[in-house]
Scaffold this motif. Structure first.
Motif, short mmCIF file in Angstrom:
data_model
loop_
_atom_site.label_atom_id
_atom_site.label_comp_id
_atom_site.label_asym_id
_atom_site.label_seq_id
_atom_site.Cartn_x
_atom_site.Cartn_y
_atom_site.Cartn_z
N GLN A 156 89.20 -81.04 36.91
CA GLN A 156 88.66 -82.41 36.86
C GLN A 156 87.13 -82.41 36.95
OE1 GLN A 156 89.75 -85.08 39.99
NE2 GLN A 156 88.73 -83.92 41.60
N ALA A 157 86.57 -81.36 37.54
CA ALA A 157 85.10 -81.25 37.55
C ALA A 157 84.61 -80.95 36.13
CB ALA A 157 84.64 -80.16 38.52
N VAL A 217 84.98 -100.45 32.32
CA VAL A 217 85.81 -100.74 31.15
C VAL A 217 85.08 -101.69 30.20
CG1 VAL A 217 87.96 -101.83 30.39
CG2 VAL A 217 87.97 -100.27 32.35
N LEU A 268 84.21 -83.68 33.48
CA LEU A 268 83.02 -84.55 33.50
C LEU A 268 81.84 -83.93 32.74
CD1 LEU A 268 82.99 -85.72 37.25
CD2 LEU A 268 84.07 -86.86 35.30
N MET A 313 78.75 -91.01 33.70
CA MET A 313 78.27 -89.69 33.25
C MET A 313 77.58 -89.84 31.91
SD MET A 313 79.31 -88.05 35.86
CE MET A 313 78.82 -86.40 35.34
N MET A 355 87.76 -90.44 41.89
CA MET A 355 87.76 -89.26 42.75
C MET A 355 87.02 -89.59 44.04
SD MET A 355 85.28 -86.60 40.62
CE MET A 355 86.21 -86.65 39.09
N PRO A 390 82.78 -90.66 30.66
CA PRO A 390 83.48 -90.83 31.93
C PRO A 390 82.62 -91.66 32.89
CG PRO A 390 83.35 -88.50 31.31
CD PRO A 390 82.43 -89.25 30.40
N ALA A 440 81.61 -81.59 41.94
CA ALA A 440 81.68 -81.47 40.48
C ALA A 440 80.30 -81.53 39.85
CB ALA A 440 82.58 -82.57 39.91
N ALA A 458 87.21 -92.78 35.96
CA ALA A 458 87.84 -91.61 36.57
C ALA A 458 87.68 -91.75 38.08
CB ALA A 458 87.16 -90.33 36.09
N GLU A 469 84.61 -84.84 46.14
CA GLU A 469 84.99 -84.20 44.87
C GLU A 469 83.89 -84.41 43.82
OE1 GLU A 469 89.87 -84.78 45.16
OE2 GLU A 469 88.62 -86.32 44.23
N VAL A 522 82.72 -92.30 36.89
CA VAL A 522 83.42 -91.92 38.12
C VAL A 522 83.36 -93.07 39.13
CG1 VAL A 522 83.56 -90.24 39.99
CG2 VAL A 522 82.83 -89.51 37.71
#
Lengths: 373, 373
Positions: free
Chosen positions: B215-216, A173, B219, A131, A182, A151, A190, A180, A186, A153
């Motif tokens: 959780q959305a 990392v 982000l 993100m 998901m 974040p 989002a 995160a 999802e 994902v």
């Protein structure tokens, strides 16, 4: 910033697509000492990415007859070609985990599911989405620090191997991002809401300004500036993103249209019974939604206390202010300087932990600063 | 900030309505040494305004049997009652110039024109609108510096006396604002576009977030934050503003609805011929409109050059950075600190005059700072 000690990935990492994000990933991994190999369908793009230090070129590796067995392939191409490039990478590099960083995830999975020749290889594929981004594009705008704290994902699909997911997580990392997990579903729901909706609405508002009188725009304040800022984004990229998540976005836009029609009805006859109540209702719903948007640290809104200090607009004044704050040992969590057009004075807005606000206000006032809020 | 020497107004100034704007005007004029008298229909509001130093109370003046002949009456009440309060002021204070600061201007004039008893007094009335405000309301949020550098629109009507317009302008100048003269019609068209449109659209977007998964929202980036910030505004005030400028705003919203419908059509069938071209067109129109929004100083966009410096998130680091910039004698025009959630590092974005950017980058790099852009 201190240099990272060690990495989760071992390399080499092959990055396909050397635009803003691909080149930024290359820079970040190179900065941590990993071997990075780059390719891009545009020779000039890949040359720029190499020249800024984002990695060596895949074409040079092949010319040298060097065998390349990447630990990880990162597909950082535009959304339209992402699934095809993932498929090629899975077939060409049978020992590699393959991730993409496309900002939509279900459409990619759907496309891959429709390719019979990659069916046996999908355990090595993990969809991801950092993100992070900028309004600028291309490798020239790349920076190693782009993902720090953002974040990232990870959308494992039903067939993703656990160690493939771990390797994808290592990438996030190693680049300083916050993983995160998901599902693709999802994720796409989002981003339709938190990214695609504000993008298209910002464009719709900005579009209205095309023929407006200059003297009207001269009155514009931060409200208009903030609402239209992301309308500067790249149409070519966004057409692909919107197309790939069209179904989810359009469902949200039906709701927007319904509210817009309610609002238009009230404005067409503002003296009608119930018109004002309807207007108030729409504004109040906006209050309720806005209150749910997290602050800059990903913390709840209002978790920092703000104060505003008046500063003369001459070199050194802001430094003096912050030096004196430094002496108080109170950490400034956020800082924003608001200039006043035509006046040599600025308003410095400081955010601090709520428990330190009073202390800081008193300390600054004692030192002769004008704390106005 | 240095104290102002002298004022254009002589006082006393009567302010009717002691909310955020009325109390801020009172504070600003008191700070310049003028006699300010306040009144508000709410006893507690006017008491707070008095207690923060925005002026003495009209009720006390009357109890004391003191005659009051204000030079200027500033009507700072909510839009709904503004015309009535202007009329009362014109009749009660036959030597005073009367201004209002309501954010719509034609509706006020229309209401006044419908009041036969004030027809002979309207030469002393000038509509004005300071382009300043805050998301907070009430006298507690007031500050004397609110208007410094902000445009203050003066809308003389056909019958306004020239010296009444000059007195209204004196108010703006004494408070540090930048006067801008236009007709009520021009003003209302401008604010519909640059203020009322972004306000309602921000509310429409924020409204969609009411039931979204946490959780959305986690982000969410600056895009969503910026687009929804003004959705926190006060519904009671905005219902009055929108009602009073309904006709102009609704005309703009018809255009938004047309574009929204075009967008929805493309998203309903993104593979249809022409769908992508339509999407690109909408985004490109947004680019064109956004490029016309002036920057913070009221200057054209991109008139400052930006650079980003990496700073450790510990007390004193930002001060150290700005101290060292202070030594270079390069003025920082704008400064914004972007934190990274979960990481002890921040990105400091600095704006400087374009000609100084390279020099500053080199100077900071030599001093060991990491300039990433």
């Amino acid at each position: 910033m201190r240099a990272e000690q060690g990495t989760h990935l071992a390399g080499p990492v092959l990055i396909v697509g050397a635009g803003l994000l691909g080149a930024s990933i290359g820079l970040g991994l190179r900065a941590r000492g990993l071997d990075v190999v780059l390719s891009d369908s545009s020779p000039s793009t890949e040359a720029v990415a190499r020249d800024i230090g984002a990695g060596r070129l895949y074409s040079d590796v092949k010319v040298a007859g060097e065998g390349l067995s990447p630990e990880l392939v990162v597909v950082a191409t535009p959304p339209d070609v992402t699934a095809r490039v993932i498929a090629e990478a899975l077939l060409t590099h049978p020992d590699a985990v393959v991730v993409d960083i496309c900002s939509v995830k279900e459409a990619i999975l759907r496309e891959l599911a429709g390719m019979p020749d990659v069916a046996g290889h999908l355990s090595r594929y993990v969809g991801t989405h950092p993100m992070a981004g900028r309004e600028k594009s291309g490798p020239v705008a790349a920076r190693a620090e782009l993902f720090i704290g953002a974040p990232w994902v990870l959308c494992a699909h039903a067939g993703s191997a656990p160690d493939a997911v771990l390797r994808a997580e290592s990438l996030a990392v190693d680049l300083g991002a916050v993983p995160a997990r998901m599902t693709a579903e999802e994720h796409d729901g989002a981003v339709a809401l938190i990214s695609h909706l504000p993008q298209v609405v910002s464009s719709l508002v900005a579009s209205r300004l095309q023929d407006s009188p200059v003297q009207a725009l001269a009155l514009a304040g931060n409200g208009l500036r903030d609402v239209t800022r992301i309308a500067a984004s790249d149409p070519r990229l966004w057409v692909q993103i919107l197309s790939a998540n069209a179904g989810r976005l359009v469902d949200i836009l039906y709701g927007v249209r319904e509210d817009l029609n309610r609002l238009i009805t009230t404005l067409e006859d503002p003296m009608a019974g119930g018109a004002r109540l309807d207007m108030a209702q729409l504004m109040t719903e906006g209050n309720a939604g806005q209150a749910r948007v997290p602050g800059k640290h990903g913390t709840p809104p209002d978790s920092f206390a703000r104060l505003t200090v008046l500063v003369d607009d001459v070199p050194g004044q802001i430094a003096k202010l912050l030096t004196e704050i430094g002496h108080t040992d109170i950490n400034v969590e956020d800082f924003r300087l608001e200039h006043s057009p035509g006046r040599q004075v600025g308003l410095a807005e400081l955010s601090v932990l709520p428990g330190r606000r009073q202390e800081l206000t008193e300390s600054l006032t004692q030192r002769g600063w004008k704390v106005v809020q």
